[in-house]
Design an enzyme around this catalytic site. Structure first.
Site, PDB file in Angstrom:
ATOM      1  N   HIS A  57      34.350  27.600  41.799  1.00 32.44           N
ATOM      2  CA  HIS A  57      34.999  28.243  40.641  1.00 32.44           C
ATOM      3  C   HIS A  57      36.418  28.688  40.975  1.00 32.44           C
ATOM      4  O   HIS A  57      36.618  29.665  41.693  1.00 32.44           O
ATOM      5  CB  HIS A  57      34.187  29.453  40.172  1.00 32.44           C
ATOM      6  CG  HIS A  57      34.676  29.998  38.869  1.00 32.44           C
ATOM      7  ND1 HIS A  57      33.985  29.848  37.684  1.00 32.44           N
ATOM      8  CD2 HIS A  57      35.806  30.681  38.539  1.00 32.44           C
ATOM      9  CE1 HIS A  57      34.660  30.418  36.700  1.00 32.44           C
ATOM     10  NE2 HIS A  57      35.776  30.938  37.199  1.00 32.44           N
ATOM     11  N   HIS A  59      40.842  28.626  39.493  1.00 33.56           N
ATOM     12  CA  HIS A  59      41.823  28.383  38.421  1.00 33.56           C
ATOM     13  C   HIS A  59      43.115  27.882  39.065  1.00 33.56           C
ATOM     14  O   HIS A  59      44.012  28.673  39.363  1.00 33.56           O
ATOM     15  CB  HIS A  59      42.078  29.668  37.625  1.00 33.56           C
ATOM     16  CG  HIS A  59      40.875  30.111  36.858  1.00 33.56           C
ATOM     17  ND1 HIS A  59      40.677  29.786  35.525  1.00 33.56           N
ATOM     18  CD2 HIS A  59      39.789  30.823  37.233  1.00 33.56           C
ATOM     19  CE1 HIS A  59      39.526  30.301  35.128  1.00 33.56           C
ATOM     20  NE2 HIS A  59      38.959  30.930  36.140  1.00 33.56           N
ATOM     21  N   GLN A 152      40.536  28.938  27.437  1.00 36.26           N
ATOM     22  CA  GLN A 152      40.774  30.349  27.812  1.00 36.26           C
ATOM     23  C   GLN A 152      40.809  31.295  26.601  1.00 36.26           C
ATOM     24  O   GLN A 152      40.321  32.410  26.650  1.00 36.26           O
ATOM     25  CB  GLN A 152      42.102  30.441  28.583  1.00 36.26           C
ATOM     26  CG  GLN A 152      42.622  31.843  28.834  1.00 36.26           C
ATOM     27  CD  GLN A 152      41.981  32.517  30.028  1.00 36.26           C
ATOM     28  OE1 GLN A 152      42.200  32.131  31.180  1.00 36.26           O
ATOM     29  NE2 GLN A 152      41.163  33.523  29.765  1.00 36.26           N
ATOM     30  N   HIS A 210      32.482  30.087  31.632  1.00 39.78           N
ATOM     31  CA  HIS A 210      32.680  31.506  31.869  1.00 39.78           C
ATOM     32  C   HIS A 210      31.732  32.174  30.878  1.00 39.78           C
ATOM     33  O   HIS A 210      31.857  31.953  29.672  1.00 39.78           O
ATOM     34  CB  HIS A 210      34.112  31.915  31.545  1.00 39.78           C
ATOM     35  CG  HIS A 210      35.100  31.530  32.594  1.00 39.78           C
ATOM     36  ND1 HIS A 210      35.391  30.229  32.908  1.00 39.78           N
ATOM     37  CD2 HIS A 210      35.872  32.304  33.404  1.00 39.78           C
ATOM     38  CE1 HIS A 210      36.294  30.216  33.875  1.00 39.78           C
ATOM     39  NE2 HIS A 210      36.615  31.455  34.191  1.00 39.78           N
ATOM     40  N   GLU A 213      31.395  37.523  30.957  1.00 38.93           N
ATOM     41  CA  GLU A 213      32.231  38.186  31.961  1.00 38.93           C
ATOM     42  C   GLU A 213      32.729  39.504  31.375  1.00 38.93           C
ATOM     43  O   GLU A 213      33.888  39.644  30.984  1.00 38.93           O
ATOM     44  CB  GLU A 213      33.412  37.310  32.395  1.00 38.93           C
ATOM     45  CG  GLU A 213      34.126  37.917  33.610  1.00 38.93           C
ATOM     46  CD  GLU A 213      35.355  37.151  34.068  1.00 38.93           C
ATOM     47  OE1 GLU A 213      35.711  36.155  33.419  1.00 38.93           O
ATOM     48  OE2 GLU A 213      35.957  37.569  35.068  1.00 38.93           O
ATOM     49  N   ASP A 309      37.736  32.007  42.454  1.00 40.02           N
ATOM     50  CA  ASP A 309      38.237  32.321  41.109  1.00 40.02           C
ATOM     51  C   ASP A 309      39.768  32.319  41.051  1.00 40.02           C
ATOM     52  O   ASP A 309      40.369  31.545  40.314  1.00 40.02           O
ATOM     53  CB  ASP A 309      37.669  33.661  40.616  1.00 40.02           C
ATOM     54  CG  ASP A 309      37.685  33.801  39.094  1.00 40.02           C
ATOM     55  OD1 ASP A 309      37.988  32.811  38.403  1.00 40.02           O
ATOM     56  OD2 ASP A 309      37.392  34.901  38.591  1.00 40.02           O
ATOM     57  N   TRP A 315      45.814  37.568  37.525  1.00 41.98           N
ATOM     58  CA  TRP A 315      44.625  38.427  37.605  1.00 41.98           C
ATOM     59  C   TRP A 315      44.393  39.026  38.978  1.00 41.98           C
ATOM     60  O   TRP A 315      43.677  39.995  39.137  1.00 41.98           O
ATOM     61  CB  TRP A 315      43.389  37.630  37.181  1.00 41.98           C
ATOM     62  CG  TRP A 315      43.450  37.189  35.762  1.00 41.98           C
ATOM     63  CD1 TRP A 315      43.074  37.923  34.673  1.00 41.98           C
ATOM     64  CD2 TRP A 315      43.954  35.950  35.258  1.00 41.98           C
ATOM     65  NE1 TRP A 315      43.326  37.205  33.525  1.00 41.98           N
ATOM     66  CE2 TRP A 315      43.853  35.994  33.849  1.00 41.98           C
ATOM     67  CE3 TRP A 315      44.483  34.803  35.861  1.00 41.98           C
ATOM     68  CZ2 TRP A 315      44.264  34.947  33.033  1.00 41.98           C
ATOM     69  CZ3 TRP A 315      44.888  33.763  35.044  1.00 41.98           C
ATOM     70  CH2 TRP A 315      44.779  33.833  33.658  1.00 41.98           C
TER      71      TRP A 315
HETATM   72 FE   FE2 Z   1      37.186  32.274  36.153  1.00 35.73          FE
END
Ligand code: FE2
Length: 427
Positions: A57, A59, A152, A210, A213, A309, A315
């Site tokens: 996982h 991005h 997203q 996802h 979350e 991630d 983030w």
């Molecule tokens: Fe994610």
């Protein structure tokens, strides 16, 4: 004549003094004490030889963009999403490719040779999709990159959402993604799960969403995901990522949910580095940890991986592509400190994610690809403890990267000394 013989290695399952014999791109034999002529012979000196790390996982379209166009001041998920929205119109294909290639170099140095990355498909130009498809092609000789079409901003929030996601799949993106908890209502979230699973079934693709979350105990899209997986016969091909709401759910409900998930052979990715920082942010004290229930999922027979991630993006400002750091955090957050649980944490960044990606020829057995990492550690627990140096990284029998062993010289009280970090010897 062998091409490569790696002698005197410890394997993750505990076998010691093992030799791994390689001819061409494949392992031809794994046996204790095996000796045979080879072009290259390496003495592992009892150290741990592992199959490569796998990240289920990530991005990659956002990675290494930290500080662009500004830094996330609060460090929260919501400011991160807002920041990503500010950055998206400024992205260029070349910058995306350059950053992703740099990350892939970092990954190789850390023995991370397979990555499933989500790619945002909300931009009508599909700039990031095209960029990552190009990256996938370029890194293919050394990294297996799998792409997930990730809406997203929610696939149903935008009238064109589903079309853009389908276009991304048409271009060659491998896996169907989703974000049901971010759709406008729970009902729309459930509808998105149904629709996206249907799409995957029609196209014969895997699913990785996802899912839930949030800290909301009533965010229960994983139930719908398990149900649709079962209904459409997608057993073993569907992954629920994050699933953080499970942390806050009622225990009785979870006891039912785990069975539904196991029945559907749902797979799970927890992302400990990110969720320990992002979840529970509305709590005062006590603060919830927010990570999904990893030991309970494993006990229910469900395959669980730990994912990275994010690395240096809107983030998360930290990270270096080190899956042992991910396992280290997962072990702490889930309190997986029993002997077997610590080993499971190592599996959660190697064999378990390899299953999620459906990697062929993965492992240290005859017939598998000659892909492996020699670590400066004597066993998986020590590898996690030290976030051990990747001494040598091999792909298809060829050396891809090497890092000198970590040692420290001491000059304490006039004493000249050397630290041996492998202090578990004899334990
Ligand atoms: Fe994610």
């Amino acid at each position: 004549m062998l091409d490569l013989l790696l002698k005197n290695a410890t394997l993750p399952d505990g076998r010691q003094a093992m030799s791994v014999a390689v001819r061409g791109e494949r392992i031809v034999e794994v046996a204790a004490g095996l000796d045979a002529p080879a072009h290259t012979v390496i003495d592992a000196q009892g150290l741990l030889l592992s199959p490569p790390f796998v990240d289920a996982h990530f991005h990659m379209d956002a990675t290494l963009s930290y500080g662009l166009p500004r830094v996330n001041q609060s460090g929260t998920l919501l400011e991160g999403i807002a920041l990503w929205g500010e950055l998206k119109p400024l992205l260029t294909q070349q910058a995306l490719i350059d950053r992703a290639l740099t990350y892939c170099d970092w990954a190789v140095a850390k023995g991370l040779l397979a990555i499933r990355t989500h790619v945002d498909v909300c931009d009508p130009r599909l700039l990031a999709v095209e960029a990552l498809l190009e990256v996938k092609k370029r890194v293919a000789p050394y990294i297996e990159l799998q792409l997930v079409a990730f809406p997203q901003d929610g696939v149903l929030r935008d009238a064109q959402g589903l079309d853009k996601l389908k276009r991304a799949l048409d271009l060659g993106v491998d896996v169907v993604g989703g974000i049901p908890h971010f759709e406008r209502t729970s009902e729309q979230g459930a509808q998105s799960v149904k629709l996206l699973c249907q799409l995957a079934a029609e196209r014969g693709l895997m699913v990785d969403m996802h899912c839930d979350e949030s800290d909301d105990p009533l965010s229960r899209h994983v139930e719908t995901l398990a149900f649709e997986t079962q209904r459409l016969g997608l057993h073993g091909r569907v992954t629920g990522s994050h699933l953080t709401s499970m942390h806050s759910m009622d225990n009785y409900y979870v006891s039912k949910l785990l069975r539904l998930m196991a029945e559907a052979q749902l797979q799970v990715v927890a992302n400990p580095l990110i969720n320990i920082t992002l979840q529970g942010r509305h709590d005062t004290y006590p603060k919830r940890r927010g990570m999904t229930r990893v030991p309970e999922l494993l006990a229910a027979g469900i395959n669980v991986a730990f994912g990275h991630d994010c690395v240096m993006d809107p983030w998360y400002s930290l990270g270096s592509g080190d899956m042992l750091e991910v396992a280290h955090m997962g072990l702490h957050v889930a309190q997986m400190t029993s002997q077997s649980a610590m080993r499971q944490c190592f599996d959660s960044v190697t064999a378990n994610p390899a299953r999620i990606l459906g990697l062929q020829g993965y492992g240290l057995e005859a017939g598998c690809f000659a892909d492996f990492v020699l670590l400066q550690a004597r066993d998986p627990v020590e590898a996690i403890r030290l976030r051990a140096t990747r001494l040598q990284v091999f792909k298809r029998g060829k050396l891809l990267a090497q890092t000198p062993a970590a040692t420290s010289a001491l000059y304490v009280s006039g004493r000249l000394g050397q630290i041996d970090w492998l202090s578990s010897a004899g334990l």
